[in-house]
Write a protein that holds these residues in place. Structure first.
Motif, mmCIF file in Angstrom:
data_model
loop_
_atom_site.group_PDB
_atom_site.id
_atom_site.type_symbol
_atom_site.label_atom_id
_atom_site.label_comp_id
_atom_site.label_asym_id
_atom_site.label_seq_id
_atom_site.Cartn_x
_atom_site.Cartn_y
_atom_site.Cartn_z
ATOM 1 N N HIS B 34 0.849 -1.188 0.000
ATOM 2 C CA HIS B 34 0.000 0.000 0.000
ATOM 3 C C HIS B 34 0.891 1.247 0.000
ATOM 4 N N GLU B 35 0.324 2.342 -0.481
ATOM 5 C CA GLU B 35 0.943 3.656 -0.322
ATOM 6 C C GLU B 35 0.428 4.173 1.020
ATOM 7 N N VAL B 36 1.309 4.393 1.973
ATOM 8 C CA VAL B 36 0.864 4.670 3.333
ATOM 9 C C VAL B 36 1.273 6.066 3.812
ATOM 10 N N THR B 37 0.328 6.756 4.426
ATOM 11 C CA THR B 37 0.601 8.061 5.028
ATOM 12 C C THR B 37 0.145 8.065 6.477
ATOM 13 N N ILE B 38 0.986 8.573 7.371
ATOM 14 C CA ILE B 38 0.534 8.829 8.745
ATOM 15 C C ILE B 38 0.587 10.337 8.954
ATOM 16 N N PHE B 39 -0.586 10.890 9.227
ATOM 17 C CA PHE B 39 -0.734 12.332 9.412
ATOM 18 C C PHE B 39 -0.799 12.601 10.919
ATOM 19 N N GLU B 108 11.216 3.837 12.915
ATOM 20 C CA GLU B 108 12.378 3.681 12.046
ATOM 21 C C GLU B 108 12.024 2.792 10.848
ATOM 22 N N MET B 109 11.313 1.679 11.120
ATOM 23 C CA MET B 109 10.911 0.757 10.059
ATOM 24 C C MET B 109 9.986 1.462 9.059
ATOM 25 N N ALA B 110 9.106 2.293 9.580
ATOM 26 C CA ALA B 110 8.181 3.029 8.708
ATOM 27 C C ALA B 110 8.970 3.915 7.742
ATOM 28 N N ARG B 111 10.029 4.547 8.249
ATOM 29 C CA ARG B 111 10.854 5.414 7.403
ATOM 30 C C ARG B 111 11.574 4.586 6.340
ATOM 31 N N GLU B 112 12.046 3.408 6.734
ATOM 32 C CA GLU B 112 12.735 2.543 5.766
ATOM 33 C C GLU B 112 11.781 2.037 4.689
ATOM 34 N N GLN B 113 10.510 1.892 5.048
ATOM 35 C CA GLN B 113 9.511 1.419 4.071
ATOM 36 C C GLN B 113 8.888 2.581 3.292
ATOM 37 N N ASP B 114 9.461 3.770 3.428
ATOM 38 C CA ASP B 114 8.960 4.946 2.702
ATOM 39 C C ASP B 114 7.516 5.308 3.017
ATOM 40 N N ILE B 115 7.108 5.048 4.226
ATOM 41 C CA ILE B 115 5.809 5.538 4.666
ATOM 42 C C ILE B 115 5.927 7.043 4.825
ATOM 43 N N LYS B 116 4.941 7.768 4.303
ATOM 44 C CA LYS B 116 4.990 9.229 4.369
ATOM 45 C C LYS B 116 4.571 9.688 5.761
ATOM 46 N N LEU B 117 5.520 10.271 6.498
ATOM 47 C CA LEU B 117 5.223 10.790 7.836
ATOM 48 C C LEU B 117 4.995 12.292 7.726
ATOM 49 N N VAL B 118 3.788 12.718 8.065
ATOM 50 C CA VAL B 118 3.428 14.123 7.914
ATOM 51 C C VAL B 118 3.134 14.742 9.276
ATOM 52 N N ALA B 119 3.629 15.944 9.493
ATOM 53 C CA ALA B 119 3.291 16.698 10.703
ATOM 54 C C ALA B 119 2.289 17.782 10.320
ATOM 55 N N CYS B 120 1.206 17.863 11.069
ATOM 56 C CA CYS B 120 0.141 18.835 10.800
ATOM 57 C C CYS B 120 0.610 20.218 11.251
ATOM 58 N N THR B 121 0.766 21.128 10.275
ATOM 59 C CA THR B 121 1.335 22.443 10.574
ATOM 60 C C THR B 121 0.428 23.290 11.480
ATOM 61 N N MET B 122 -0.901 23.137 11.340
ATOM 62 C CA MET B 122 -1.793 23.954 12.154
ATOM 63 C C MET B 122 -1.657 23.612 13.644
ATOM 64 N N THR B 123 -1.601 22.309 13.956
ATOM 65 C CA THR B 123 -1.489 21.953 15.372
ATOM 66 C C THR B 123 -0.062 22.137 15.891
ATOM 67 N N MET B 124 0.950 22.074 15.004
ATOM 68 C CA MET B 124 2.310 22.435 15.436
ATOM 69 C C MET B 124 2.298 23.862 15.963
ATOM 70 N N ASP B 125 1.637 24.739 15.231
ATOM 71 C CA ASP B 125 1.467 26.137 15.634
ATOM 72 C C ASP B 125 0.803 26.237 17.000
ATOM 73 N N LEU B 126 -0.322 25.531 17.153
ATOM 74 C CA LEU B 126 -1.091 25.596 18.400
ATOM 75 C C LEU B 126 -0.263 25.139 19.589
ATOM 76 N N LEU B 127 0.467 24.044 19.415
ATOM 77 C CA LEU B 127 1.230 23.488 20.528
ATOM 78 C C LEU B 127 2.628 24.089 20.603
ATOM 79 N N GLY B 128 2.927 24.986 19.681
ATOM 80 C CA GLY B 128 4.213 25.664 19.726
ATOM 81 C C GLY B 128 5.392 24.772 19.386
#
Lengths: 159, 159, 159
Positions: B34-39, B108-128
């Motif tokens: 599968h093409e996998v993304t974790i947001f 680490e395994m997820a990164r090796e399997q090219d799973i797309k790890l995404v950080a939500c910019t709006m909540t990064m802002d909220l939590l500083g």
């Protein structure tokens, strides 16, 4: 070969109210002729535990987990307002009053409707739960089987 | 153009056990091509925090959140039976005993399997939270990008 | 007849942060022209409660639940770091600082975007919530209606 719609639920939570929601959706979907699977993992496995005190050989850690976790659906706490067990009593009270179904009956109904109840073998291992401690006539599988069910599912939920 | 199946997971939770479940499903899906993304959003961002104490300029509130939240996957607590940090020790102990993978290894395994790890910019802002505090080589996006991935996905979960 | 994409969210949680996530995804999906439904069940019903003290006839248990549960979106607590109500104040503070939208505004926006807000009648019964206590112009339905929306949905989430 029938082309049924599919509902696949991961029940991760060990909370009485969340498990109720999972089983209500599952029973509804089965009534609408979906092929339904509930994949029980982590604390959700507790919904499948037998009420009785089963004697099985375990290591120290596994015994600790076994003792601290609720023995079966009827012993589970609420996700909110648990109040040391008073919350579940209130919920069960209103369930009876409104002729709704308590969790053990919802699970029984799921079995009668041929909903596939699966216990996640990897987390059984982690929490030290053995087959003898879980309800009879359920299935055992891992994440691969879950994905096989979920990937062409219509309703996929993680609860 | 390949027509891969898609698994898209929103990781909202900052609990060790829920993040484990998310990464186990994600790694399984990637293994099944599968093409996998974790947001990662809200408390789920903590799974992407670096272990180290990163010096960045912050306002008072952002400093408070930064201090109270766990610094990285290994420091996260359990959703159930956390017992002031004793629960995670028990889980890590049985993970080791059963040769299962602790959360940092799953990431680490997820990164090796090219799973797309995404950080939500709006909540990064909220939590500083700032980019310097998160793992290198991840992606940054908002809800629009999430929906773009999810709307033609096969397995969509909110964890 | 238009063939719109569909997003269907079960909002089970009564936590401010989880409800925010649900409404942010819902509003995003509506902006991308999805047909969006939020099905409020169990503690998620509290997001639909009116702020005011509504006088309705209730039994003892229903009164207890009514008093213990938050009256509306603005009164809800956080899933993590609630600190007896201090956490929500911090979150609302940073929301204002970053010009993000607090939960009541997100709900208002959802109504303006014609997102279908549904209250689960079965759990309203259980928790003793009456129509007079919930926002005006919402819909009332059960699990069958939810499944009807969800079974041909593109994004299905349980929050």
């Amino acid at each position: 070969m029938t082309e049924k719609k599919k509902t696949t639920i991961v029940l991760f939570s060990g909370d009485y109210d969340k498990a109720m929601a999972a089983y209500i959706i599952a029973n509804g979907a089965a009534a609408y002729d979906h092929e339904v699977t509930i994949f029980h993992t982590f604390w959700g496995l507790n919904a499948l535990r037998k009420d009785a005190d089963i004697q099985v050989k375990k290591g120290f850690m596994e015994k600790m987990f076994g003792r601290m976790m609720p023995k079966g659906a009827d012993k589970m706490g609420l996700s909110k307002m648990n109040f040391a067990g008073f919350g579940p009593k209130m919920i069960k009270n209103v369930i009876k009053k409104h002729n709704a179904m308590p969790l053990p009956d919802l699970i029984e109904m799921a079995r009668e409707q041929d909903i596939k109840l699966v216990a996640c073998t990897m987390t059984m291992d982690l929490l030290g739960l053995q087959k003898e401690e879980l309800l009879d006539n359920i299935e055992y599988a891992g994440v691969a089987a879950y994905l096989g069910d979920a990937e062409d599912g219509n309703v996929n939920l993680f609860i």
